[in-house]
Scaffold this motif. Structure first.
Motif, PDB file in Angstrom:
ATOM      1  N   TYR A 144       0.852  -1.217  -0.170  1.00  0.00           N
ATOM      2  CA  TYR A 144      -0.140  -0.259   0.482  1.00  0.00           C
ATOM      3  C   TYR A 144       0.910   1.398  -0.239  1.00  0.00           C
ATOM      4  O   TYR A 144       0.494   2.024  -0.428  1.00  0.00           O
ATOM      5  N   ASP A 145       1.756   1.777   0.488  1.00  0.00           N
ATOM      6  CA  ASP A 145       2.840   2.466   0.972  1.00  0.00           C
ATOM      7  C   ASP A 145       3.464   3.028  -0.312  1.00  0.00           C
ATOM      8  O   ASP A 145       3.740   4.454  -0.587  1.00  0.00           O
TER       9      ASP A 145
ATOM     10  N   SER B 165       2.395   1.706  -3.624  1.00  0.00           N
ATOM     11  CA  SER B 165       1.799   2.249  -4.798  1.00  0.00           C
ATOM     12  C   SER B 165       1.250   3.673  -4.992  1.00  0.00           C
ATOM     13  O   SER B 165       1.013   3.541  -3.968  1.00  0.00           O
ATOM     14  N   ASN B 166       0.723   3.693  -6.100  1.00  0.00           N
ATOM     15  CA  ASN B 166       0.161   4.446  -6.303  1.00  0.00           C
ATOM     16  C   ASN B 166      -1.688   4.037  -7.060  1.00  0.00           C
ATOM     17  O   ASN B 166      -1.767   5.493  -7.882  1.00  0.00           O
ATOM     18  N   GLU B 167      -1.843   2.787  -6.896  1.00  0.00           N
ATOM     19  CA  GLU B 167      -2.886   2.590  -7.064  1.00  0.00           C
ATOM     20  C   GLU B 167      -4.384   3.187  -6.877  1.00  0.00           C
ATOM     21  O   GLU B 167      -5.307   2.895  -7.678  1.00  0.00           O
ATOM     22  N   PHE B 168      -3.872   3.461  -5.022  1.00  0.00           N
ATOM     23  CA  PHE B 168      -5.092   4.621  -4.626  1.00  0.00           C
ATOM     24  C   PHE B 168      -5.258   5.056  -4.290  1.00  0.00           C
ATOM     25  O   PHE B 168      -5.511   6.145  -3.371  1.00  0.00           O
ATOM     26  N   SER B 169      -4.797   6.027  -4.672  1.00  0.00           N
ATOM     27  CA  SER B 169      -3.956   7.906  -5.104  1.00  0.00           C
ATOM     28  C   SER B 169      -5.847   8.395  -5.734  1.00  0.00           C
ATOM     29  O   SER B 169      -6.224   7.676  -6.943  1.00  0.00           O
TER      30      SER B 169
ATOM     31  N   SER C  84      -5.194  12.968  -2.610  1.00  0.00           N
ATOM     32  CA  SER C  84      -5.476  12.068  -1.436  1.00  0.00           C
ATOM     33  C   SER C  84      -4.568  10.466  -1.644  1.00  0.00           C
ATOM     34  O   SER C  84      -5.025  10.579  -2.980  1.00  0.00           O
ATOM     35  N   LYS C  85      -4.888   9.994  -0.912  1.00  0.00           N
ATOM     36  CA  LYS C  85      -4.645   8.293  -0.933  1.00  0.00           C
ATOM     37  C   LYS C  85      -6.365   7.552  -0.254  1.00  0.00           C
ATOM     38  O   LYS C  85      -5.960   8.260   0.719  1.00  0.00           O
ATOM     39  N   ARG C  86      -6.731   6.441  -1.251  1.00  0.00           N
ATOM     40  CA  ARG C  86      -7.789   6.336  -0.338  1.00  0.00           C
ATOM     41  C   ARG C  86      -7.268   5.711   0.859  1.00  0.00           C
ATOM     42  O   ARG C  86      -6.712   5.070   1.168  1.00  0.00           O
TER      43      ARG C  86
END
Length: 638
Positions: A216-217, A219-223, A489-491
């Motif tokens: 998670y830290d 990865s940019n997938e959840f931005s 932001s990030k989810r």
């Protein structure tokens, strides 16, 4: 439009030919030396400037060429890139250096070659195979060109083509090269597959919270990108057009003041006999041509009724001789000046004296005269109303655009003032980001990169002030203001934890599949074993349909000096594949026609390479300097 092009291909060939000629051919090389100054110079060739207006004109010509080719399927955005603009500039430079080389080598094109080229253009012959002079003239007039202008441009283009052909026609490819490439293209390889799928290894994956958090830290997938909610107003010329009325009095006044615009100039129909004598011909040759023309003129003065017969027998103008010398109707500006001056002085039925032009000696007979006429007001009333409306809209838009720009700037805390003053509607749009949304029409004003750049400026985001008035299309202005801003932001981790777990399992399972595949590959290279492989499949460059691209490339790159040959490859999102190449087959039947076509393609590619190398030499000789490139060069590049 596209259907018209498809069903009128011969006519479109000529129309495209008109717009293909480079602008330098119309005006001559010398005209460029007097155009522009350093502020508009984008490149220099042999000390002569290529100006920004020339570059812009060349881009418009290219767009018009493709617009005529593709009609409604034409997308102007494909030309609105730095790379496309640079290609146009490079083309202008190439044209200039080739023209200069042609001039240095004193290349020329004869009048006969020019005439034959024009008469050979598809779509300009009548049903009986005769050259259609009237259609030729009307098509040129539609492009704003006279025959003299077009013929000058065609002559220049044919001269440049001589330089081009001298290089490209000398290219060749060795038979051995063509044969080897053909063999590689037709070669077939028999292969078997053994696939290691990630799904088969998911049960072995042990996931920890630390693994989830680490993924998670990184990865940019959840931005979630920054977004704004915005208000905007749009000013367009089309909206203003509906507010303008044109009266009958205005139309009548415009008609009277611009009567010449709606007139048809006097036209004359003439026949001629041409005794050819090039302007550079020896004196003896010109004297002989003149003597022959004088003798014919004496005969015609005695027997004017024999004009058509003598034209067929003696005229050196193949386009008109077969019609008894008839040139059909023409107006001023359509013939060379000595011919025109003489023809417009004659009365109907009258014979001229000898008229000398660059083509030789003419005997002219005027056969009909159409006096100048004026189209009646009722016939052009609609056109005049549209012209007046366009002028008024242009003027009103210019005035209103200033009011629009000033108001959104001076009263920058709200769009209400400009909306009330100009009767515009305030629109609202949500979830705008810094980049245009591909799911929204590119023509939407709020989806323009220019507007988004202004909307996401520091002043607009922090102070919630109106953006400046941004022109997003011709005669279209937009201004907006940020109503609400959400920073990037990030989810939250807890919100996406389940998705993170799935991705970690996929990644780890793929790693296990790859490891197993690599171990199997090493074992197979040590000892051949076909157990577990798929049925044999034949693959070639001509038969690659249905084969995963990664697997196909691995098969064709495999070392086949020793068979069976093994190779492994990671297949994105599918796992790891081990390939067993068992046989290589060369075709037994050689298609000679195909080989010949392939050799021609290779030769054409080599010709392009040689032409580019030649252009590079010419550019160096001409000391080409690009002062304002569209595409930034790498550091240290010239």
């Amino acid at each position: 439009m596209f259907d018209f092009i498809r069903t009128h291909q011969r006519l479109m060939q000529f129309l495209l030919l008109l717009v293909i000629f480079p602008s330098f051919a119309l005006f001559g090389l010398e005209s460029y030396t007097s155009m522009g100054d350093s502020s508009t110079t984008v490149a220099k060739v042999d000390g002569q400037a290529i100006t920004q207006p020339e570059w812009d004109a060349a881009q418009r010509e290219q767009m018009e060429r493709f617009r005529q080719m593709f009609g409604g399927q034409f997308d102007p955005k494909m030309f609105d890139t730095a790379e496309a603009k640079q290609d146009v500039l490079d083309g202008l430079i190439a044209q200039r250096v080739l023209a200069a080389e042609a001039k240095r080598n004193k290349l020329s094109v004869s009048d006969q070659t020019l005439q034959q080229t024009i008469m050979g253009i598809a779509g300009l012959t009548t049903a009986d195979g005769k050259f259609d002079v009237e259609r030729y003239k009307s098509l040129l007039a539609a492009q704003g060109m006279t025959p003299a202008m077009y013929e000058a441009s065609l002559r220049q283009d044919l001269i440049v083509q001589q330089v081009n052909a001298a290089i490209q026609s000398t290219a060749f490819s060795p038979d051995s090269l063509a044969q080897r490439l053909s063999e590689l293209g037709e070669q077939e390889r028999e292969v078997q597959y053994l696939t290691f799928k990630p799904a088969d290894y998911t049960a072995q994956v042990k996931v920890t919270d630390d693994m989830l958090k680490a993924y998670y830290d990184k990865s940019n997938e959840f931005s979630v990108p920054e977004q704004v909610k915005a208000e905007y107003v749009v000013l367009t010329a089309d909206a203003l057009a509906s507010q303008i009325n044109v009266s009958d009095a205005d139309i009548k006044s415009y008609y009277e003041q611009n009567a010449k615009q709606y007139g048809v100039d006097e036209q004359r129909r003439a026949s001629h006999i041409l005794i050819a004598a090039n302007k550079d011909a020896p004196a003896a040759e010109k004297a002989a041509a003149k003597a022959k023309a004088e003798k014919l003129l004496e005969t015609l003065r005695r027997s004017p009724q024999d004009f058509a017969k003598l034209a067929k027998e003696n005229s050196n103008d193949p386009g008109s001789a077969e019609r008894g010398g008839d040139l059909d109707f023409f107006s001023k500006g359509m013939m060379v000046k000595p011919f025109e001056d003489a023809a417009f002085k004659l009365k109907q039925g009258e014979l001229s004296d000898l008229v000398e032009s660059d083509y030789g000696f003419h005997i002219i007979k005027v056969t009909a005269i159409k006096p100048a006429t004026l189209k009646p007001l009722e016939q052009v009333k609609g056109d005049i109303a549209n012209d007046i409306r366009k002028q008024l809209v242009t003027k009103k838009y210019a005035e209103t655009a200033d009011v629009f720009s000033n108001t959104v700037y001076e009263q920058s805390d709200s769009l209400k003032a400009v909306a009330d003053k100009l009767k515009l509607k305030i629109e609202t749009v949500n979830n705008l980001s810094r980049q245009p949304n591909p799911a929204v029409a590119a023509t939407a004003p709020f989806n323009s990169p220019k507007f988004l750049s202004a909307l996401f400026s520091e002043d607009s985001l922090k102070n919630k002030r109106n953006t400046e008035a941004v022109e997003v299309a011709p005669n279209t202005l937009i201004a907006g203001r940020v109503v609400d801003y959400k920073p990037a932001s990030k989810r939250p981790f807890d919100e996406v934890k389940a998705q993170v777990r799935e991705r970690v399992i996929q990644v780890e399972a793929l790693a296990l599949a790859k490891k197993a595949g690599e171990e199997k590959l090493a074992a197979l290279k040590a000892k051949d074993d076909a157990t577990g492989f798929s049925a044999t499949q034949t693959v070639s460059r001509a038969k690659s349909q249905g084969v995963n691209p990664a697997l196909f490339l691995a098969v064709m790159k495999a070392d086949t000096s020793k068979l069976p040959s093994y190779v492994g490859v990671e297949v994105p999102n599918q796992g790891y594949g081990v390939l067993r190449v068992t046989r290589v087959v060369q075709p037994s039947n050689v298609d000679k026609a195909k080989r010949q076509a392939e050799q021609q393609q290779i030769t054409a590619a080599l010709a392009q390479e040689e032409m580019q190398a030649y252009l590079d030499v010419l550019k160096e000789k001409a000391k080409v300097k690009i002062l304002k490139p569209a595409v930034a060069k790498a550091d240290g590049a010239e």
